[in-house]
Scaffold this motif. Structure first.
Motif, mmCIF file in Angstrom:
data_model
loop_
_atom_site.group_PDB
_atom_site.id
_atom_site.type_symbol
_atom_site.label_atom_id
_atom_site.label_comp_id
_atom_site.label_asym_id
_atom_site.label_seq_id
_atom_site.Cartn_x
_atom_site.Cartn_y
_atom_site.Cartn_z
ATOM 1 N N LEU A 133 -6.957 39.824 -39.262
ATOM 2 C CA LEU A 133 -7.173 41.413 -39.498
ATOM 3 C C LEU A 133 -8.038 41.393 -40.794
ATOM 4 C CD1 LEU A 133 -3.445 42.523 -39.860
ATOM 5 C CD2 LEU A 133 -5.001 43.055 -38.215
ATOM 6 N N TYR A 134 -8.652 40.421 -41.277
ATOM 7 C CA TYR A 134 -9.406 40.343 -42.532
ATOM 8 C C TYR A 134 -11.021 40.464 -41.882
ATOM 9 C CZ TYR A 134 -5.832 40.020 -45.929
ATOM 10 O OH TYR A 134 -4.680 40.456 -46.851
ATOM 11 N N THR A 135 -11.262 41.494 -41.270
ATOM 12 C CA THR A 135 -12.612 41.586 -40.756
ATOM 13 C C THR A 135 -13.550 42.376 -41.539
ATOM 14 O OG1 THR A 135 -11.805 43.457 -39.403
ATOM 15 C CG2 THR A 135 -11.802 41.261 -38.444
ATOM 16 N N LYS A 136 -14.888 42.520 -41.334
ATOM 17 C CA LYS A 136 -15.803 43.311 -42.031
ATOM 18 C C LYS A 136 -15.500 44.846 -41.891
ATOM 19 C CE LYS A 136 -20.929 44.280 -42.142
ATOM 20 N NZ LYS A 136 -22.338 43.763 -41.751
ATOM 21 N N GLY A 137 -15.663 45.269 -43.200
ATOM 22 C CA GLY A 137 -15.448 46.811 -42.990
ATOM 23 C C GLY A 137 -13.786 47.336 -43.322
ATOM 24 N N ASN A 181 -16.654 39.163 -42.120
ATOM 25 C CA ASN A 181 -15.317 38.521 -41.752
ATOM 26 C C ASN A 181 -14.936 37.371 -42.519
ATOM 27 O OD1 ASN A 181 -15.632 40.553 -39.773
ATOM 28 N ND2 ASN A 181 -16.231 38.786 -38.118
ATOM 29 N N TYR A 182 -13.529 37.175 -42.915
ATOM 30 C CA TYR A 182 -12.820 36.215 -43.576
ATOM 31 C C TYR A 182 -12.866 35.018 -42.560
ATOM 32 C CZ TYR A 182 -9.506 33.151 -45.593
ATOM 33 O OH TYR A 182 -8.927 31.885 -46.157
ATOM 34 N N GLY A 199 -4.999 34.673 -53.782
ATOM 35 C CA GLY A 199 -4.900 34.494 -51.938
ATOM 36 C C GLY A 199 -5.555 35.692 -51.668
ATOM 37 N N LEU A 200 -5.401 36.201 -50.248
ATOM 38 C CA LEU A 200 -6.065 37.206 -49.802
ATOM 39 C C LEU A 200 -5.760 38.522 -50.313
ATOM 40 C CD1 LEU A 200 -6.234 36.137 -46.110
ATOM 41 C CD2 LEU A 200 -8.330 36.265 -47.639
ATOM 42 N N PRO A 201 -6.386 39.638 -50.656
ATOM 43 C CA PRO A 201 -6.055 40.887 -51.117
ATOM 44 C C PRO A 201 -5.253 41.665 -50.252
ATOM 45 C CG PRO A 201 -8.230 40.915 -50.589
ATOM 46 C CD PRO A 201 -7.918 39.574 -50.166
ATOM 47 N N PRO A 202 -4.171 42.366 -50.824
ATOM 48 C CA PRO A 202 -3.434 43.320 -49.718
ATOM 49 C C PRO A 202 -4.119 44.208 -49.001
ATOM 50 C CG PRO A 202 -2.388 43.154 -51.989
ATOM 51 C CD PRO A 202 -3.993 42.580 -52.021
ATOM 52 N N LEU A 203 -3.936 44.383 -47.956
ATOM 53 C CA LEU A 203 -4.576 45.145 -46.840
ATOM 54 C C LEU A 203 -4.338 46.648 -46.934
ATOM 55 C CD1 LEU A 203 -4.465 43.059 -43.468
ATOM 56 C CD2 LEU A 203 -6.693 43.971 -44.637
ATOM 57 N N GLY A 204 -5.309 47.549 -46.753
ATOM 58 C CA GLY A 204 -4.962 49.099 -47.146
ATOM 59 C C GLY A 204 -4.554 49.639 -45.524
ATOM 60 N N ASN A 205 -3.689 50.701 -45.669
ATOM 61 C CA ASN A 205 -3.024 51.522 -44.459
ATOM 62 C C ASN A 205 -4.182 52.225 -43.904
ATOM 63 O OD1 ASN A 205 -0.292 50.776 -44.406
ATOM 64 N ND2 ASN A 205 -0.362 51.096 -46.383
ATOM 65 N N PRO A 206 -4.183 52.680 -42.769
ATOM 66 C CA PRO A 206 -4.893 53.541 -41.976
ATOM 67 C C PRO A 206 -5.041 54.858 -42.861
ATOM 68 C CG PRO A 206 -3.752 52.316 -40.648
ATOM 69 C CD PRO A 206 -3.293 51.918 -41.566
#
Length: 266
Positions: free
Chosen positions: A6-10, A30-31, A57-64
């Motif tokens: 899920l850690y892709t560009k943008g 991309n990661y 670690g990886l940063p928390p992902l944002g919601n839509p």
């Protein structure tokens, strides 16, 4: 934990900030597993290399964006600290709402001002309605509890918790006011005021000033309300429980105010 795919560009992520606690950022590439840093761009345009090594670690992902301001936190795709704080902030600032559900839990923010959302017309609007059909409100929780008690003829409990100055006592007052109105006792007596004023001596001994509350209680309260067969309030009592065996007090730097020196024990 979100998968690395899920850690892709943008993709939108949250990164720690010393002032704002969390700020939004966007991945610039991309990661790939094994990367020690990942380039990100903050909302103010600044670019930086975010370290992905332990323990961060990886940063928390944002919601839509479509989920911004959801009235139930469990509806969020990613449920973590920055997502919760951001959603509560959006609801408070953009929607003027101090209440948000988290499943069956109601999260309340203290606005530190009187709001016109507790009148009898609001009580009437929530009376007889399901929680899922109404916007989050303390009256919705009270209604669910009241109707379940009437329908199942079993005792019900509402737990109100929070830090000093979060508004626990006020929430208890509004809950009891709701019960009084739907039970037909609102015009006869101010039930919530009588119950909360039932133990002023204990409160005078146990309360003290804190950094967030000038009148912080050292007691937990168990309020028991009795209802008649018609759903009307027929009595109430309040028990207090000392939460601290002793008070460690000190004189603040401003000598114009001295914290009372009180030692309480069981």
């Amino acid at each position: 934990m979100a998968t690395t795919e899920l850690y892709t560009k943008g993709a939108c992520v949250w990164v720690p900030d010393p002032e704002a606690v969390w700020v939004s950022a966007q991945l610039l590439q991309n990661y790939r597993p094994g990367d020690q840093h990942i380039p990100i761009q903050l909302t103010d345009g600044r670019e930086m290399e975010y370290p992905v090594l332990p323990p961060a670690g990886l940063p928390p992902l944002g919601n839509p964006d479509i989920l911004e301001g959801e009235n139930d936190l469990t509806a969020l795709t990613f449920l973590h600290e920055p997502a919760v704080l951001h959603n509560l902030r959006v609801r408070f600032l953009d929607y003027s709402s101090i209440y948000t559900y988290c499943g069956i839990v109601l999260v309340a923010l203290n606005p530190y001002e009187q709001l016109p959302i507790y009148g009898e017309e609001v009580i009437d609007a929530y009376s007889g309605q399901d929680m899922a059909d109404m916007e989050p409100h303390i009256f919705s929780v009270a209604e669910e509890t009241y109707r379940t008690m009437i329908r199942e003829e079993k005792n019900q409990s509402i737990i109100i918790s929070g830090e000093s100055g979060s508004g626990k006592t006020v929430s208890a007052k509004f809950t009891m006011r709701y019960f009084a109105v739907v039970g037909g006792a609102a015009q006869q007596t101010s039930v919530e005021e009588k119950v909360l004023a039932s133990n002023p001596i204990m409160e005078a001994i146990g309360n003290a000033k804190t950094t967030r509350n000038d009148n912080s209680s050292r007691f937990g309260k168990y309020i028991e309300i009795g209802f008649g067969c018609k759903g009307d309030i027929i009595g109430a009592n309040m028990r207090t429980y000392l939460l601290e065996k002793s008070r460690v007090v000190f004189q603040v730097l401003d000598r114009s105010y001295i914290t009372p020196c009180i030692t309480a024990s069981h």
